[in-house]
Design a protein around this motif. Structure first.
Motif, PDB file in Angstrom:
ATOM      1  N   UNK A   1       0.855  -1.195   0.000  1.00  0.00           N
ATOM      2  CA  UNK A   1       0.000   0.000   0.000  1.00  0.00           C
ATOM      3  C   UNK A   1       0.887   1.239   0.000  1.00  0.00           C
ATOM      4  N   UNK A   2       0.858   1.978  -1.100  1.00  0.00           N
ATOM      5  CA  UNK A   2       1.689   3.163  -1.232  1.00  0.00           C
ATOM      6  C   UNK A   2       0.873   4.417  -0.962  1.00  0.00           C
ATOM      7  N   UNK A   3       1.467   5.347  -0.221  1.00  0.00           N
ATOM      8  CA  UNK A   3       0.839   6.603   0.136  1.00  0.00           C
ATOM      9  C   UNK A   3       1.791   7.749  -0.211  1.00  0.00           C
ATOM     10  N   UNK A   4       1.302   8.984  -0.254  1.00  0.00           N
ATOM     11  CA  UNK A   4       2.145  10.104  -0.679  1.00  0.00           C
ATOM     12  C   UNK A   4       3.381  10.315   0.195  1.00  0.00           C
ATOM     13  N   UNK A   5       4.451  10.725  -0.470  1.00  0.00           N
ATOM     14  CA  UNK A   5       5.661  11.164   0.213  1.00  0.00           C
ATOM     15  C   UNK A   5       5.563  12.646   0.552  1.00  0.00           C
ATOM     16  N   UNK A   6       4.855  13.393  -0.283  1.00  0.00           N
ATOM     17  CA  UNK A   6       4.716  14.844  -0.124  1.00  0.00           C
ATOM     18  C   UNK A   6       3.259  15.218  -0.347  1.00  0.00           C
ATOM     19  N   UNK A   7       2.757  16.148   0.462  1.00  0.00           N
ATOM     20  CA  UNK A   7       1.404  16.660   0.282  1.00  0.00           C
ATOM     21  C   UNK A   7       1.451  18.182   0.228  1.00  0.00           C
ATOM     22  N   UNK A   8       0.846  18.744  -0.817  1.00  0.00           N
ATOM     23  CA  UNK A   8       0.657  20.185  -0.895  1.00  0.00           C
ATOM     24  C   UNK A   8      -0.642  20.539  -0.202  1.00  0.00           C
ATOM     25  N   UNK A   9      -0.536  21.273   0.900  1.00  0.00           N
ATOM     26  CA  UNK A   9      -1.699  21.481   1.764  1.00  0.00           C
ATOM     27  C   UNK A   9      -2.410  22.805   1.529  1.00  0.00           C
ATOM     28  N   UNK A  24       2.797  17.002 -12.545  1.00  0.00           N
ATOM     29  CA  UNK A  24       2.088  15.740 -12.800  1.00  0.00           C
ATOM     30  C   UNK A  24       2.859  14.763 -13.686  1.00  0.00           C
ATOM     31  N   UNK A  25       3.758  15.257 -14.532  1.00  0.00           N
ATOM     32  CA  UNK A  25       4.529  14.349 -15.382  1.00  0.00           C
ATOM     33  C   UNK A  25       5.845  13.906 -14.743  1.00  0.00           C
ATOM     34  N   UNK A  26       6.140  14.415 -13.559  1.00  0.00           N
ATOM     35  CA  UNK A  26       7.428  14.120 -12.923  1.00  0.00           C
ATOM     36  C   UNK A  26       7.298  13.321 -11.634  1.00  0.00           C
ATOM     37  N   UNK A  27       6.074  13.197 -11.131  1.00  0.00           N
ATOM     38  CA  UNK A  27       5.820  12.438  -9.906  1.00  0.00           C
ATOM     39  C   UNK A  27       4.567  11.596 -10.120  1.00  0.00           C
ATOM     40  N   UNK A  28       4.291  10.706  -9.188  1.00  0.00           N
ATOM     41  CA  UNK A  28       3.043   9.937  -9.226  1.00  0.00           C
ATOM     42  C   UNK A  28       1.988  10.664  -8.408  1.00  0.00           C
ATOM     43  N   UNK A  29       0.825  10.866  -9.013  1.00  0.00           N
ATOM     44  CA  UNK A  29      -0.269  11.576  -8.372  1.00  0.00           C
ATOM     45  C   UNK A  29      -1.527  10.711  -8.391  1.00  0.00           C
ATOM     46  N   UNK A  57       1.431   3.604  -8.896  1.00  0.00           N
ATOM     47  CA  UNK A  57       2.793   3.959  -8.509  1.00  0.00           C
ATOM     48  C   UNK A  57       3.695   2.728  -8.485  1.00  0.00           C
ATOM     49  N   UNK A  58       4.882   2.873  -9.046  1.00  0.00           N
ATOM     50  CA  UNK A  58       5.813   1.736  -9.133  1.00  0.00           C
ATOM     51  C   UNK A  58       6.903   1.794  -8.080  1.00  0.00           C
ATOM     52  N   UNK A  59       7.000   2.937  -7.389  1.00  0.00           N
ATOM     53  CA  UNK A  59       8.084   3.095  -6.425  1.00  0.00           C
ATOM     54  C   UNK A  59       9.287   3.790  -7.012  1.00  0.00           C
ATOM     55  N   UNK A  60       9.271   4.044  -8.334  1.00  0.00           N
ATOM     56  CA  UNK A  60      10.396   4.704  -8.985  1.00  0.00           C
ATOM     57  C   UNK A  60      10.335   6.218  -8.861  1.00  0.00           C
ATOM     58  N   UNK A  61       9.166   6.750  -8.546  1.00  0.00           N
ATOM     59  CA  UNK A  61       9.009   8.200  -8.440  1.00  0.00           C
ATOM     60  C   UNK A  61       8.333   8.561  -7.121  1.00  0.00           C
ATOM     61  N   UNK A  62       8.513   9.798  -6.703  1.00  0.00           N
ATOM     62  CA  UNK A  62       7.838  10.282  -5.507  1.00  0.00           C
ATOM     63  C   UNK A  62       6.330  10.297  -5.749  1.00  0.00           C
ATOM     64  N   UNK A  63       5.583  10.037  -4.701  1.00  0.00           N
ATOM     65  CA  UNK A  63       4.125  10.148  -4.758  1.00  0.00           C
ATOM     66  C   UNK A  63       3.731  11.470  -4.107  1.00  0.00           C
ATOM     67  N   UNK A  64       2.909  12.233  -4.816  1.00  0.00           N
ATOM     68  CA  UNK A  64       2.530  13.570  -4.362  1.00  0.00           C
ATOM     69  C   UNK A  64       1.028  13.748  -4.513  1.00  0.00           C
ATOM     70  N   UNK A  65       0.411  14.384  -3.534  1.00  0.00           N
ATOM     71  CA  UNK A  65      -0.971  14.827  -3.693  1.00  0.00           C
ATOM     72  C   UNK A  65      -1.049  16.306  -3.363  1.00  0.00           C
ATOM     73  N   UNK A  66      -1.845  17.024  -4.149  1.00  0.00           N
ATOM     74  CA  UNK A  66      -2.096  18.437  -3.898  1.00  0.00           C
ATOM     75  C   UNK A  66      -3.521  18.552  -3.382  1.00  0.00           C
TER      76      UNK A  66
END
Length: 297
Positions: A1-9, A24-29, A57-66
């Motif tokens: 279960x993958x969850x965001x590494x960074x959140x824009x609050x 959006x093209x550089x991280x997983x959203x 998400x494959x784990x190769x990129x950061x996961x981010x949610x805004x």
């Protein structure tokens, strides 16, 4: 279960859609949507429901949610801390008068508040948009996640130097810098609202349908209806929003002066530009419709 590494609050109306488009093209959203609204509205659906948004998400990129709706919500902050204790946080502060006028138009767009001037709505709902209590909320984010894990940016930086702003965010996230095109349009209308709803009841019903679709992850349906003009029909077509007069601007700046000074003290920065009343011509340049358009090089 993958969850965001960074959140824009957020908070809301501080260029969050611009940042989403830039990254959006550089991280997983989240799949299919910018903001899941999990932490402020749908936590009852369970963490698995939330994690499903990041299933690609494959784990190769950061996961981010805004998700700008969480900034002023202590319970949302606590839920993020509970589920993602090592999460990094990005927040953007905006001139409180400009942001509040934008929040006012957004709330009318959704049918959340009725007609009336911004000042009348604030008097009726003094906590509208979190009442611009930036400093107090930021201190709580610092306490929860550590000051070193919270990046605080200023919306004026985004307006003046989009590339430098984005570089700071990318460096903080630990991802390769994203290059914006020199042709980036600084006069686009990203998520701006020119007209109020023609019928508030219809706008509220449309908002309820949107919330239902979001809760069922029916994002494609929501997008299709948007492209068909359904939401525009329900939530617009009314009167044009008037510009704030210089007198209104001055009164609102006086109202939010203590919040600006508290933020200056907390961040040790100069925000004198937020204290000075603006002429109407200057206000036009500060409107949210002037958020830079994302154009990647």
């Amino acid at each position: 279960m993958r969850l965001p590494d960074i959140i824009g609050v957020g908070p809301p109306r501080t260029g969050s859609t611009w940042l989403y488009n830039a990254l959006r093209d550089s991280v997983d959203m989240p799949a299919g949507v910018k903001d899941t609204h999990f932490f402020e509205h749908f936590d009852h659906k369970g963490i698995e429901w939330y994690a499903n948004h990041f299933r690609h998400g494959t784990g190769d990129r950061k996961i981010v949610e805004i998700c700008p709706g969480v900034f002023f919500r202590p319970q949302a902050r606590e839920r993020i801390k509970q589920h993602i204790p090592d999460c990094k946080i990005v927040a953007t502060m905006r001139d409180p008068v400009d942001r509040m006028y934008s929040v006012y138009k957004l709330q009318r767009h959704y049918g959340g508040v009725g007609s009336g001037t911004l000042e009348q709505v604030i008097e009726a709902s003094p906590n509208l948009g979190g009442a611009n209590r930036y400093a107090a909320q930021l201190e709580s984010w610092f306490d929860s996640f550590g000051r070193e894990n919270v990046l605080v940016t200023i919306y004026d930086e985004l307006r003046a130097e989009p590339q430098a702003y984005l570089n700071r965010v990318c460096d903080f996230m630990g991802i390769a810098r994203v290059t914006l095109s020199p042709r980036a349009d600084l006069g686009s209308d990203i998520n701006s609202f020119a007209r109020a709803p023609k019928n508030r009841r219809l706008a509220r019903r449309a908002t309820a349908v949107i919330d239902w679709l979001n809760s069922h992850q029916a994002y494609r349906v929501r997008t299709a209806l948007a492209r068909a003009g359904v939401w525009e029909f329900c939530q617009s077509r009314g009167e044009l929003y008037p510009r704030l007069t210089p007198e209104q601007d001055e009164r609102l700046r006086e109202r939010y002066l203590p919040e600006v000074e508290a933020l200056e003290k907390l961040l040790a920065i100069d925000l004198s530009a937020w204290k000075k009343p603006r002429a109407a011509s200057q206000r036009d340049l500060a409107d949210e419709s002037r958020t830079p358009r994302v154009a990647l090089g």
